[in-house]
Design an enzyme around this catalytic site. Structure first.
Site, PDB file in Angstrom:
ATOM      1  N   TYR A  42      47.456  33.885  34.272  1.00  0.00           N
ATOM      2  CA  TYR A  42      47.921  32.954  33.242  1.00  0.00           C
ATOM      3  C   TYR A  42      46.985  31.746  33.066  1.00  0.00           C
ATOM      4  CZ  TYR A  42      52.192  35.675  33.895  1.00  0.00           C
ATOM      5  OH  TYR A  42      53.106  36.703  33.979  1.00  0.00           O
ATOM      6  N   ASP A  43      45.846  31.739  33.737  1.00  0.00           N
ATOM      7  CA  ASP A  43      44.957  30.566  33.705  1.00  0.00           C
ATOM      8  C   ASP A  43      44.595  30.080  32.303  1.00  0.00           C
ATOM      9  OD1 ASP A  43      44.838  30.021  36.399  1.00  0.00           O
ATOM     10  OD2 ASP A  43      43.057  31.244  36.755  1.00  0.00           O
TER      11      ASP A  43
ATOM     12  N   ASP B 219      51.545  35.389  48.073  1.00  0.00           N
ATOM     13  CA  ASP B 219      52.442  35.714  46.970  1.00  0.00           C
ATOM     14  C   ASP B 219      52.527  34.465  46.107  1.00  0.00           C
ATOM     15  OD1 ASP B 219      53.984  38.052  45.986  1.00  0.00           O
ATOM     16  OD2 ASP B 219      55.513  36.511  45.775  1.00  0.00           O
TER      17      ASP B 219
ATOM     18  N   ASN C 116      44.073  41.872  44.303  1.00  0.00           N
ATOM     19  CA  ASN C 116      43.736  41.023  43.158  1.00  0.00           C
ATOM     20  C   ASN C 116      42.371  40.363  43.419  1.00  0.00           C
ATOM     21  OD1 ASN C 116      43.514  38.726  41.475  1.00  0.00           O
ATOM     22  ND2 ASN C 116      45.724  38.721  41.137  1.00  0.00           N
TER      23      ASN C 116
ATOM     24  N   GLY D 259      40.688  38.342  41.659  1.00  0.00           N
ATOM     25  CA  GLY D 259      40.655  36.912  41.333  1.00  0.00           C
ATOM     26  C   GLY D 259      41.089  36.064  42.517  1.00  0.00           C
TER      27      GLY D 259
HETATM   28  P1  ITT Z   1      48.466  41.148  45.541  1.00  0.00           P
HETATM   29  O1  ITT Z   1      49.966  41.272  45.721  1.00  0.00           O
HETATM   30  O2  ITT Z   1      47.733  42.414  45.826  1.00  0.00           O
HETATM   31  O3  ITT Z   1      47.888  39.959  46.243  1.00  0.00           O
HETATM   32  P2  ITT Z   1      49.151  40.481  42.787  1.00  0.00           P
HETATM   33  O4  ITT Z   1      48.341  39.994  41.623  1.00  0.00           O
HETATM   34  O5  ITT Z   1      50.125  41.599  42.541  1.00  0.00           O
HETATM   35  O6  ITT Z   1      48.152  40.870  43.963  1.00  0.00           O
HETATM   36  P3  ITT Z   1      51.339  38.640  43.270  1.00  0.00           P
HETATM   37  O7  ITT Z   1      52.387  39.675  43.417  1.00  0.00           O
HETATM   38  O8  ITT Z   1      51.343  37.462  44.195  1.00  0.00           O
HETATM   39  O9  ITT Z   1      49.877  39.249  43.423  1.00  0.00           O
HETATM   40  O10 ITT Z   1      51.397  38.131  41.757  1.00  0.00           O
HETATM   41  C1  ITT Z   1      50.665  37.009  41.400  1.00  0.00           C
HETATM   42  C2  ITT Z   1      50.604  36.911  39.878  1.00  0.00           C
HETATM   43  O11 ITT Z   1      50.885  35.563  39.497  1.00  0.00           O
HETATM   44  C3  ITT Z   1      49.185  37.193  39.401  1.00  0.00           C
HETATM   45  O12 ITT Z   1      48.990  38.562  39.127  1.00  0.00           O
HETATM   46  C4  ITT Z   1      49.096  36.305  38.165  1.00  0.00           C
HETATM   47  O13 ITT Z   1      49.728  36.942  37.090  1.00  0.00           O
HETATM   48  C5  ITT Z   1      49.949  35.094  38.579  1.00  0.00           C
HETATM   49  N1  ITT Z   1      49.119  34.065  39.247  1.00  0.00           N
HETATM   50  C6  ITT Z   1      49.162  33.700  40.555  1.00  0.00           C
HETATM   51  N2  ITT Z   1      48.242  32.781  40.825  1.00  0.00           N
HETATM   52  C7  ITT Z   1      47.592  32.559  39.676  1.00  0.00           C
HETATM   53  C8  ITT Z   1      46.504  31.734  39.324  1.00  0.00           C
HETATM   54  O14 ITT Z   1      45.879  30.995  40.215  1.00  0.00           O
HETATM   55  N3  ITT Z   1      46.095  31.758  38.058  1.00  0.00           N
HETATM   56  C9  ITT Z   1      46.690  32.526  37.137  1.00  0.00           C
HETATM   57  N4  ITT Z   1      47.710  33.359  37.385  1.00  0.00           N
HETATM   58  C10 ITT Z   1      48.164  33.372  38.654  1.00  0.00           C
END
Ligand code: ITT
Length: 196
Positions: free
Chosen positions: A149-150, A67, A9, A11
């Site tokens: 979701y920001d 996570d 990710n 971001g």
């Molecule tokens: P990695 O597992 O490769 O790190 P991922 O995006 O799949 O990437 P997660 O399984 O931890 O990671 O899912 C996190 C999700 O939660 C992310 O894709 C967003 O939809 C949401 N999320 C987490 N932190 C956020 C933030 O700071 N702002 C907005 N959305 C967020």
């Protein structure tokens, strides 16, 4: 100090690199070629540990995984650990659409972002670090910044959504910043041999 970050990710990686110029946070080389870790844990902590231990096989450097997700009270904590794959499409736009549609007519909009970081080295867990930040979900997306979701996450003390806040502003208080700060403090205080 070099810490590898096991995330696909962009971001997240951008935010991790905002707060601690003294720490060299690098992506894991060749991550795209590695079969992804199955995120089947029931909690953020379980998934963070699983990811960190799994990816720690692929580097000698200490490596961390994040996570994280959104917990909406009126939805019983959903999307929670399923935040990245809430909608069948599993992209930000569709996840946000589903969230807003599931909240149609719902008055209580309280929610929080939660982040657990796990730090590991070569199959050994070094620690886990958690952060969370409160907000409420707004129907209309606001702001071009951030990810996930920001644009729908309104943070009262800012008077705006995380999508309207700059990365530096968000990283002054966010769930990810809290977890990152705790990890960097622990890593810095740890036995030099552990991280050198
Ligand atoms: P990695 O597992 O490769 O790190 P991922 O995006 O799949 O990437 P997660 O399984 O931890 O990671 O899912 C996190 C999700 O939660 C992310 O894709 C967003 O939809 C949401 N999320 C987490 N932190 C956020 C933030 O700071 N702002 C907005 N959305 C967020």
């Amino acid at each position: 100090m070099i810490l590898r970050c096991a995330t696909s990710n962009a971001g997240k990686l951008r935010e991790f690199r905002t707060n601690h110029p003294e720490v060299d946070i690098q992506p894991l080389d060749g991550l795209k070629a590695i079969p992804p870790c199955e995120e089947d844990g029931a909690t953020f902590e379980a998934n963070a540990i699983k990811k960190a231990l799994y990816y720690s096989q692929f580097t000698a450097d200490p490596i961390f995984a994040d996570d994280s997700g959104l917990e909406v009270d009126a939805l019983g904590g959903a999307p929670g650990v399923y935040s990245a794959r809430y909608s069948p499409e599993g992209d930000d736009l569709e996840n946000n659409r589903l969230l807003i549609s599931n909240l149609r007519g719902v008055e209580n909009r309280t929610a929080r972002f939660v982040c657990v970081i796990a730090l590991a080295r070569q199959g050994q867990l070094i620690g886990t670090y958690k952060g969370q930040v409160e907000g409420r979900i707004v129907d209309e997306p606001r702001g071009p910044n951030g990810f996930g979701y920001d644009p729908h996450f309104f943070h009262e003390p800012f008077g705006c959504t995380f999508g309207e806040a700059t990365a530096a502003h968000k990283m002054a208080i966010s769930h990810r910043a809290q977890a990152l700060d705790a990890m960097v403090a622990a890593a810095t205080a740890a036995d030099a041999n552990l991280l050198s």
